[in-house]
Design a protein around this motif. Structure first.
Motif, short mmCIF file in Angstrom:
data_model
loop_
_atom_site.label_atom_id
_atom_site.label_comp_id
_atom_site.label_asym_id
_atom_site.label_seq_id
_atom_site.Cartn_x
_atom_site.Cartn_y
_atom_site.Cartn_z
N THR A 147 0.81 -1.23 0.00
CA THR A 147 0.00 0.00 0.00
C THR A 147 0.84 1.27 0.00
OG1 THR A 147 -0.11 -0.03 2.43
CG2 THR A 147 -1.88 -1.15 1.24
N ASN A 284 -3.92 1.98 -3.73
CA ASN A 284 -3.55 1.93 -2.30
C ASN A 284 -4.79 1.81 -1.41
OD1 ASN A 284 -0.79 2.12 -2.80
ND2 ASN A 284 -0.78 4.35 -2.69
N CYS A 287 -6.15 -1.81 -1.69
CA CYS A 287 -5.31 -2.78 -0.99
C CYS A 287 -5.44 -2.63 0.53
CB CYS A 287 -3.85 -2.61 -1.42
SG CYS A 287 -3.53 -3.05 -3.13
N ALA A 288 -5.51 -1.38 1.02
CA ALA A 288 -5.67 -1.17 2.47
C ALA A 288 -7.01 -1.68 2.96
CB ALA A 288 -5.52 0.32 2.78
#
Length: 294
Positions: A147, A284, A287-288
């Motif tokens: 991330t 990001n 993915c987080a």
């Protein structure tokens, strides 16, 4: 030889009698009397029989008593009219609703309350019914995704590595997108290396335009599904990346003759960086969120 002479008939004398006994009685040997078993008197009282520690009560019954009871039952009007009762007086709905229940004893042993396992809200539970199939989707993430993608690294490390870092970042972003979204939309984005080294050269760049168009739309759909703002879409790619990338070379050529076209060329490069900033930030976020909720 001479014949014997006949003997005269002379009566024999009587046998001597013992003193104290009447005449004519012959003394007999002493006889011991044998006692005879005396039968127990029969009575009408109940008899008790013991067998293996248990006493069974036995009471004589007369044979006429069961017959008298049967005659009294058959002469009862309620007994005679039992089969002629109207069945409509019984409410079958009460039996279906369970109002007639078996009597329970006055004292009941308390039963421990069942302990149900905690229900995971992210897992779809199976409800029995017709034409239903239990579906259970695993919400646990397969692994922790990267991330820390940033635009500064994209520019600096891309220049230092002559574009190799950009290829690595785009390849990892594509794999992460497939990991996050494939279980929900059933799609799979083509590997970036296959696009960069094979499809784009063969199609003269047209395959690259199609790939970015579909990939940008997929990123925007996954952002909206997870509750984020749809910051990336196909229109974002065409407005901030595809069109400036097409106009930048022409503005650079025109800058040799007219200076303002050089500023336009720099502006096209800036718009491309805006798209990659939006794209890296969206990846990001996905993915987080995947690392937190799956």
């Amino acid at each position: 030889m001479s014949n014997p002479m006949p003997q005269p008939n002379v009566p024999l004398p009587p046998l001597p009698q013992s003193s104290g006994s009447p005449a004519g009685n012959v003394p007999q040997p002493d006889m011991v009397p044998i006692p005879q078993p005396v039968a127990a008197p029969q009575s009408a009282e109940p008899q008790f029989a013991e067998s293996q520690g248990e006493q069974n009560f036995q009471q004589p019954q007369s044979e006429a008593q069961p017959q008298q009871e049967y005659v009294q039952q058959t002469n009862d009007p309620a007994f005679q009219n039992f089969g002629q009762q109207d069945a409509s007086q019984f409410d079958t709905g009460q039996y279906q609703q369970g109002q007639f229940q078996q009597e329970q004893p006055a004292y009941q042993v308390p039963q421990p309350a069942p302990q149900n396992p905690p229900i995971d809200p992210t897992v779809q539970q199976y409800q029995p019914g017709y034409n239903t199939i239990p579906v259970q989707a695993s919400a646990a993430p397969v692994g922790q995704l990267y991330t820390q993608r940033s635009l500064v690294k994209w520019i600096l490390l891309g220049i230092i590595t002559l574009g190799i870092y950009n290829i690595v970042i785009m390849t990892g972003a594509t794999d992460s997108l497939n990991t996050v979204a494939s279980r929900y939309d059933g799609k799979k984005t083509m590997h970036y290396c296959l696009l960069y080294f094979l499809i784009a050269p063969i199609t003269l760049g047209i395959g690259s335009l199609v790939w970015y168009h579909k990939m940008s739309n997929r990123v925007g759909d996954e952002l909206a599904r997870r509750g984020y703002e749809r910051s990336v879409s196909a229109s974002t790619y065409w407005l901030f990346c595809a069109l400036p990338m097409f106009l930048a070379p022409w503005f650079s050529i025109a800058a040799f003759f007219i200076a303002p076209f050089g500023i336009a060329s720099v502006a096209c490069l800036a718009l491309e960086l805006v798209y990659y900033y939006k794209y890296l930030d969206a990846i990001n976020k996905l993915c987080a969120d995947y690392n937190r909720r799956g």
